[in-house]
Write a protein that holds these residues in place. Structure first.
Motif, PDB file in Angstrom:
ATOM      1  N   UNK A 138       0.820  -1.219   0.000  1.00 33.29           N
ATOM      2  CA  UNK A 138       0.000   0.000   0.000  1.00 33.29           C
ATOM      3  C   UNK A 138       0.852   1.267   0.000  1.00 33.29           C
ATOM      4  N   UNK A 139       1.968   1.257   0.729  1.00 34.13           N
ATOM      5  CA  UNK A 139       2.851   2.423   0.746  1.00 34.13           C
ATOM      6  C   UNK A 139       3.503   2.630  -0.620  1.00 34.13           C
ATOM      7  N   UNK A 140       4.026   1.550  -1.195  1.00 38.60           N
ATOM      8  CA  UNK A 140       4.679   1.636  -2.504  1.00 38.60           C
ATOM      9  C   UNK A 140       3.683   2.010  -3.587  1.00 38.60           C
ATOM     10  N   UNK A 141       2.506   1.423  -3.555  1.00 40.73           N
ATOM     11  CA  UNK A 141       1.499   1.720  -4.561  1.00 40.73           C
ATOM     12  C   UNK A 141       1.104   3.191  -4.521  1.00 40.73           C
ATOM     13  N   UNK A 142       1.058   3.749  -3.316  1.00 43.30           N
ATOM     14  CA  UNK A 142       0.773   5.179  -3.198  1.00 43.30           C
ATOM     15  C   UNK A 142       1.836   6.031  -3.865  1.00 43.30           C
ATOM     16  N   UNK A 198       0.589  10.496 -11.304  1.00 42.43           N
ATOM     17  CA  UNK A 198      -0.148  11.751 -11.219  1.00 42.43           C
ATOM     18  C   UNK A 198       0.722  12.929 -11.636  1.00 42.43           C
ATOM     19  N   UNK A 199       2.007  12.865 -11.296  1.00 44.97           N
ATOM     20  CA  UNK A 199       2.915  13.945 -11.686  1.00 44.97           C
ATOM     21  C   UNK A 199       3.074  14.024 -13.197  1.00 44.97           C
ATOM     22  N   UNK A 200       2.822  12.884 -13.877  1.00 43.50           N
ATOM     23  CA  UNK A 200       2.865  12.858 -15.343  1.00 43.50           C
ATOM     24  C   UNK A 200       1.473  13.012 -15.940  1.00 43.50           C
ATOM     25  N   UNK A 201       0.477  13.275 -15.065  1.00 43.21           N
ATOM     26  CA  UNK A 201      -0.911  13.463 -15.497  1.00 43.21           C
ATOM     27  C   UNK A 201      -1.436  12.230 -16.229  1.00 43.21           C
ATOM     28  N   UNK A 202      -1.163  11.059 -15.630  1.00 44.34           N
ATOM     29  CA  UNK A 202      -1.578   9.792 -16.228  1.00 44.34           C
ATOM     30  C   UNK A 202      -2.316   8.942 -15.203  1.00 44.34           C
ATOM     31  N   UNK A 203      -3.331   8.217 -15.682  1.00 45.18           N
ATOM     32  CA  UNK A 203      -3.982   7.211 -14.844  1.00 45.18           C
ATOM     33  C   UNK A 203      -3.166   5.922 -14.912  1.00 45.18           C
ATOM     34  N   UNK A 204      -3.318   5.078 -13.889  1.00 43.34           N
ATOM     35  CA  UNK A 204      -2.459   3.907 -13.800  1.00 43.34           C
ATOM     36  C   UNK A 204      -3.177   2.772 -13.094  1.00 43.34           C
ATOM     37  N   UNK A 253       8.526  10.427  -0.870  1.00 46.35           N
ATOM     38  CA  UNK A 253       8.274  11.067  -2.167  1.00 46.35           C
ATOM     39  C   UNK A 253       9.277  12.191  -2.423  1.00 46.35           C
ATOM     40  N   UNK A 254       9.581  12.962  -1.408  1.00 50.42           N
ATOM     41  CA  UNK A 254      10.590  14.022  -1.557  1.00 50.42           C
ATOM     42  C   UNK A 254      11.947  13.427  -1.926  1.00 50.42           C
ATOM     43  N   UNK A 255      12.279  12.277  -1.349  1.00 49.72           N
ATOM     44  CA  UNK A 255      13.536  11.597  -1.671  1.00 49.72           C
ATOM     45  C   UNK A 255      13.547  11.128  -3.122  1.00 49.72           C
ATOM     46  N   UNK A 256      12.417  10.610  -3.585  1.00 54.31           N
ATOM     47  CA  UNK A 256      12.304  10.173  -4.977  1.00 54.31           C
ATOM     48  C   UNK A 256      12.480  11.357  -5.914  1.00 54.31           C
TER      49      UNK A 256
END
Length: 219
Positions: A110-114, A121-127, A185-188
Motif C-alpha cells: 500500500x505504501x509503494x502503490x501510493x 499523477x505527476x505525469x498526469x496519467x492514470x495507472x 516522495x521528496x527523496x524520490x
C-alpha cells in the motif's frame, strides 16, 4: 554437438578469445542480456533499456537487475535460503499486513502503490497496477513524453522509487527508523532530479527547475 570439421587452424596466428555478440569482442553482461532480449524464439526476459540505458549510478543499476530477476533478499527468499535470518517472514515492514515478496514490496504494498500513483499523477496519467514488477519495468510508458529528456526522466523516476523503497525497508528492519510517505516522495523527487541533472540530455537545465516541474523540463 557442433562439428569442427570446417575449422582451419593456422599455427602462425596466435590464439585469442573473441565474443561475437559484443562489438569489442569481449564478453559483457550488458550485451549478453541484450542478445537474450532480442532472440526471436524467446519472450523478453529482462527490461534491458530501463536498466542499462538509465542515467543512474552503476550500483543502482545492479540493484534493479536483481529486482527484475527477483533476486533481492526479500523475506520470502531469506526464508527459503536461510530461515534463521528471515525477520518476520510473513510481514512486510512497510505496510505490516502482507508477506514480503519482490512484487509486493516494489509494487503492491500500500505504501509503494501510493508512491507509484503519485508518480503517475505527476505525469498526469492514470495507472493500474500490473501483475509483477518485471511487467512494470518492461512496459513502454512515455509519461513524460517520447523525447530523450522524457525517457531519461521517466527511467530515473521509476528506478529512484524502487531504490527509495528498498532503503526505507532496510532502515525499518536494521535501524528501527520509519519515514512517512511524504518524506519518501521528496527523496524520490530529489534523486530523480539529481540523476537527470547529471546526465547529458539535461545539460543547461538548472537543478531547481528540474525539481519544480518535470514535465516542463522535458519540453
Amino acid at each position: 554437438m557442433r562439428s569442427f570439421d570446417c575449422l582451419r587452424i593456422s599455427p602462425s596466428v596466435p590464439d585469442k578469445r573473441s565474443w561475437s555478440l559484443s562489438p569489442s569482442g569481449l564478453f559483457t553482461v550488458k550485451y549478453f542480456f541484450l542478445a537474450l532480449s532480442q532472440y526471436s524464439e524467446l519472450p523478453p526476459v529482462f527490461p534491458t533499456k530501463i536498466v542499462w540505458n538509465a542515467q543512474v549510478p552503476f550500483k543502482v543499476k545492479s540493484f534493479v537487475w536483481l529486482v527484475a530477476h527477483k533476486k533481492v533478499n526479500t523475506n520470502d527468499l531469506l526464508q527459503l535460503r536461510r530461515p534463521y535470518k528471515a525477520l518476520s517472514p510473513d510481514i512486510c515492514k512497510l505496510c505490516m499486513k502482507h508477506g514480503e515478496t519482490v512484487d509486493h514490496l516494489f509494487l503492491h504494498c500500500s505504501l509503494t502503490m501510493g508512491l507509484w500513483h503519485r508518480l503517475f499523477q505527476s505525469a498526469k496519467m492514470d495507472w493500474v497496477s500490473p501483475r509483477s514488477i518485471s511487467d512494470m519495468l518492461s512496459s513502454n510508458f512515455n509519461d513524460f513524453g517520447s523525447s530523450k529528456r522524457g525517457i531519461v526522466l521517466w527511467q530515473n523516476a521509476c528506478i529512484a522509487l524502487m531504490w527509495v523503497v528498498w532503503r526505507e525497508r532496510n532502515a525499518r528492519i536494521f535501524e528501527d527508523k520509519a519515514r512517512n510517505a511524504e518524506y519518501l516522495w521528496d527523496s524520490i523527487c530529489f534523486l530523480t532530479s539529481f540523476w537527470a541533472f547529471c546526465s547529458k540530455v539535461f545539460k543547461g537545465i538548472p537543478f531547481n527547475i528540474l525539481q519544480l516541474d518535470w514535465l516542463a523540463a522535458c519540453n
